[in-house]
Design a protein around this motif. Structure first.
Motif, PDB file in Angstrom:
ATOM      1  N   SER A  42      -6.036  10.031  -6.968  1.00  0.00           N
ATOM      2  CA  SER A  42      -5.040   8.963  -7.077  1.00  0.00           C
ATOM      3  C   SER A  42      -3.940   9.157  -6.048  1.00  0.00           C
ATOM      4  CB  SER A  42      -4.425   8.949  -8.482  1.00  0.00           C
ATOM      5  OG  SER A  42      -5.378   8.612  -9.454  1.00  0.00           O
ATOM      6  N   GLY A  43      -3.371   8.056  -5.601  1.00  0.00           N
ATOM      7  CA  GLY A  43      -2.266   8.124  -4.657  1.00  0.00           C
ATOM      8  C   GLY A  43      -2.304   6.977  -3.676  1.00  0.00           C
ATOM      9  N   THR A  44      -1.362   7.019  -2.757  1.00  0.00           N
ATOM     10  CA  THR A  44      -1.262   5.993  -1.726  1.00  0.00           C
ATOM     11  C   THR A  44      -1.711   6.581  -0.398  1.00  0.00           C
ATOM     12  OG1 THR A  44       0.572   4.907  -2.853  1.00  0.00           O
ATOM     13  CG2 THR A  44       0.278   4.412  -0.526  1.00  0.00           C
ATOM     14  N   TYR A  45      -2.598   5.866   0.270  1.00  0.00           N
ATOM     15  CA  TYR A  45      -3.146   6.304   1.550  1.00  0.00           C
ATOM     16  C   TYR A  45      -2.833   5.234   2.604  1.00  0.00           C
ATOM     17  CZ  TYR A  45      -5.972   9.451  -1.380  1.00  0.00           C
ATOM     18  OH  TYR A  45      -6.397  10.398  -2.299  1.00  0.00           O
ATOM     19  N   GLN A  46      -2.428   5.670   3.768  1.00  0.00           N
ATOM     20  CA  GLN A  46      -2.068   4.720   4.824  1.00  0.00           C
ATOM     21  C   GLN A  46      -3.084   4.767   5.965  1.00  0.00           C
ATOM     22  OE1 GLN A  46       1.463   5.052   7.753  1.00  0.00           O
ATOM     23  NE2 GLN A  46       2.224   3.675   6.156  1.00  0.00           N
ATOM     24  N   ARG A  47      -3.428   3.586   6.436  1.00  0.00           N
ATOM     25  CA  ARG A  47      -4.316   3.483   7.595  1.00  0.00           C
ATOM     26  C   ARG A  47      -3.459   3.451   8.855  1.00  0.00           C
ATOM     27  NH1 ARG A  47      -7.983  -1.613   9.520  1.00  0.00           N
ATOM     28  NH2 ARG A  47      -9.129  -0.504  11.160  1.00  0.00           N
ATOM     29  N   ALA A  48      -3.620   4.466   9.703  1.00  0.00           N
ATOM     30  CA  ALA A  48      -2.773   4.584  10.895  1.00  0.00           C
ATOM     31  C   ALA A  48      -2.948   3.401  11.835  1.00  0.00           C
ATOM     32  CB  ALA A  48      -3.090   5.888  11.628  1.00  0.00           C
TER      33      ALA A  48
ATOM     34  N   VAL B  53      -0.906  -0.082   7.174  1.00  0.00           N
ATOM     35  CA  VAL B  53      -1.040  -0.710   5.854  1.00  0.00           C
ATOM     36  C   VAL B  53      -1.569   0.312   4.860  1.00  0.00           C
ATOM     37  CG1 VAL B  53      -2.228  -2.515   4.550  1.00  0.00           C
ATOM     38  CG2 VAL B  53      -1.359  -2.989   6.842  1.00  0.00           C
ATOM     39  N   SER B  54      -1.079   0.235   3.625  1.00  0.00           N
ATOM     40  CA  SER B  54      -1.438   1.213   2.605  1.00  0.00           C
ATOM     41  C   SER B  54      -2.536   0.712   1.681  1.00  0.00           C
ATOM     42  CB  SER B  54      -0.211   1.588   1.777  1.00  0.00           C
ATOM     43  OG  SER B  54       0.738   2.250   2.585  1.00  0.00           O
ATOM     44  N   SER B  55      -3.236   1.677   1.110  1.00  0.00           N
ATOM     45  CA  SER B  55      -4.264   1.420   0.107  1.00  0.00           C
ATOM     46  C   SER B  55      -3.983   2.338  -1.077  1.00  0.00           C
ATOM     47  CB  SER B  55      -5.651   1.710   0.690  1.00  0.00           C
ATOM     48  OG  SER B  55      -6.657   1.502  -0.272  1.00  0.00           O
ATOM     49  N   LYS B  56      -3.970   1.786  -2.274  1.00  0.00           N
ATOM     50  CA  LYS B  56      -3.614   2.568  -3.454  1.00  0.00           C
ATOM     51  C   LYS B  56      -4.850   2.875  -4.291  1.00  0.00           C
ATOM     52  CE  LYS B  56      -0.513   2.643  -7.465  1.00  0.00           C
ATOM     53  NZ  LYS B  56       0.503   1.901  -8.242  1.00  0.00           N
ATOM     54  N   TRP B  57      -4.987   4.165  -4.661  1.00  0.00           N
ATOM     55  CA  TRP B  57      -6.065   4.624  -5.532  1.00  0.00           C
ATOM     56  C   TRP B  57      -5.495   4.912  -6.921  1.00  0.00           C
ATOM     57  CZ3 TRP B  57     -10.855   7.562  -3.787  1.00  0.00           C
ATOM     58  CH2 TRP B  57     -11.234   7.182  -2.493  1.00  0.00           C
ATOM     59  N   THR B  58      -6.152   4.401  -7.950  1.00  0.00           N
ATOM     60  CA  THR B  58      -5.747   4.661  -9.330  1.00  0.00           C
ATOM     61  C   THR B  58      -6.952   5.156 -10.113  1.00  0.00           C
ATOM     62  OG1 THR B  58      -4.100   2.889  -9.221  1.00  0.00           O
ATOM     63  CG2 THR B  58      -4.718   3.685 -11.416  1.00  0.00           C
ATOM     64  N   LYS B  59      -6.860   6.365 -10.670  1.00  0.00           N
ATOM     65  CA  LYS B  59      -7.971   6.928 -11.439  1.00  0.00           C
ATOM     66  C   LYS B  59      -8.050   6.249 -12.795  1.00  0.00           C
ATOM     67  CE  LYS B  59      -9.974  11.370 -12.889  1.00  0.00           C
ATOM     68  NZ  LYS B  59      -9.824  12.849 -12.863  1.00  0.00           N
ATOM     69  N   THR B  60      -9.238   5.761 -13.156  1.00  0.00           N
ATOM     70  CA  THR B  60      -9.424   5.083 -14.437  1.00  0.00           C
ATOM     71  C   THR B  60     -10.324   5.874 -15.379  1.00  0.00           C
ATOM     72  OG1 THR B  60     -11.285   3.795 -13.563  1.00  0.00           O
ATOM     73  CG2 THR B  60      -9.092   2.805 -13.403  1.00  0.00           C
ATOM     74  N   ALA B  61     -11.090   6.805 -14.849  1.00  0.00           N
ATOM     75  CA  ALA B  61     -11.961   7.688 -15.636  1.00  0.00           C
ATOM     76  C   ALA B  61     -12.426   8.800 -14.702  1.00  0.00           C
ATOM     77  CB  ALA B  61     -13.153   6.923 -16.212  1.00  0.00           C
ATOM     78  N   ASN B  62     -13.114   9.796 -15.239  1.00  0.00           N
ATOM     79  CA  ASN B  62     -13.589  10.886 -14.385  1.00  0.00           C
ATOM     80  C   ASN B  62     -14.496  10.331 -13.288  1.00  0.00           C
ATOM     81  OD1 ASN B  62     -12.298  13.034 -15.651  1.00  0.00           O
ATOM     82  ND2 ASN B  62     -13.945  13.306 -17.146  1.00  0.00           N
TER      83      ASN B  62
END
Length: 221
Positions: free
Chosen positions: A121-127, A131-140
């Motif tokens: 999970s977290g925010t990742y930026q494309r150099a 622009v950012s892309s957000k990851w959210t964990k919903t299950a294993n």
């Protein structure tokens, strides 16, 4: 005189009767005249199109409805080995005797037991775009990812991303919505997740309409 009239009428009618070939035309389920009838297969999966399992779970394929000329016909599909983590993109294929085919698909993901402690999970930026892309964990091993292509602000899909084994990631084949258009089929290829990098980074080729085939790299913020 009457005989002559009858003879003349018989002569005039004879060519029309003798030249009528309609009764000689072949017409059945496979042929009309010299033309062969070709029936094309159709196929549609039963059950869910997108399935997520844990390693060792039992998987029973729901199958598909395959028809040829309105009658059930055989189809082929690969198997899923739930003992082996991975992304199984199944193709259901039916064919007619002439070799024409119809297909449908289903994605089955088997999540490995070794990803329980991972949290990407977290925010990742494309150099390339900032622009950012957000990851959210919903299950294993399962994440909802916003804007996986790192497209311009306000444009992007929301997709399910899987971490199915170790640090292996993938956007499995799925139907997703782009706010700028109708839902479409998306997936990824050539994926890497570098958890040892500083900062942590990942890259993939995002396969979706209008996104091209270039690799896209993101760094964790």
């Amino acid at each position: 005189m009457r005989f002559l009239i009858y003879a003349l009428l018989t002569f005039l009618l004879f060519p029309f009767v003798s030249c009528n070939k309609e009764d000689d035309i072949i017409q059945n389920d496979t042929q009309v005249g010299i033309s062969k009838i070709v029936y094309f297969p159709t196929i549609a999966i039963k059950g869910e199109r997108f399935i997520i399992l844990k390693q060792g779970d039992t998987y029973k394929d729901a199958g598909a409805t395959a028809l040829l000329n309105g009658q059930p016909t055989a189809f082929t599909v690969a198997t899923v080995n739930t003992a082996t983590p991975g992304v199984y993109e199944l193709t259901y294929l039916a064919a007619n005797p002439q070799g024409y085919t119809a297909s449908d698909w289903r994605t089955v993901i088997v999540i490995g037991n070794d990803v329980t402690a991972n949290n990407f999970s977290g925010t990742y930026q494309r150099a390339a775009t900032g622009v950012s892309s957000k990851w959210t964990k919903t299950a294993n091993g399962i994440y909802e990812v916003d804007n996986p292509g790192g497209a311009a602000t306000g444009v992007g899909y929301k997709v399910v991303v899987v971490n199915f084994q170790g640090n292996k990631i993938k956007i499995p084949k799925q139907i997703a919505s782009d706010p700028t258009g109708a839902p479409g089929i998306v997936s990824s290829t050539t994926e890497t997740y570098n958890a040892a990098a500083t900062p942590i980074s990942y890259s993939w080729i995002f396969l979706a309409a209008g996104y091209g085939t270039g690799s896209r790299t993101f760094a964790k913020q």
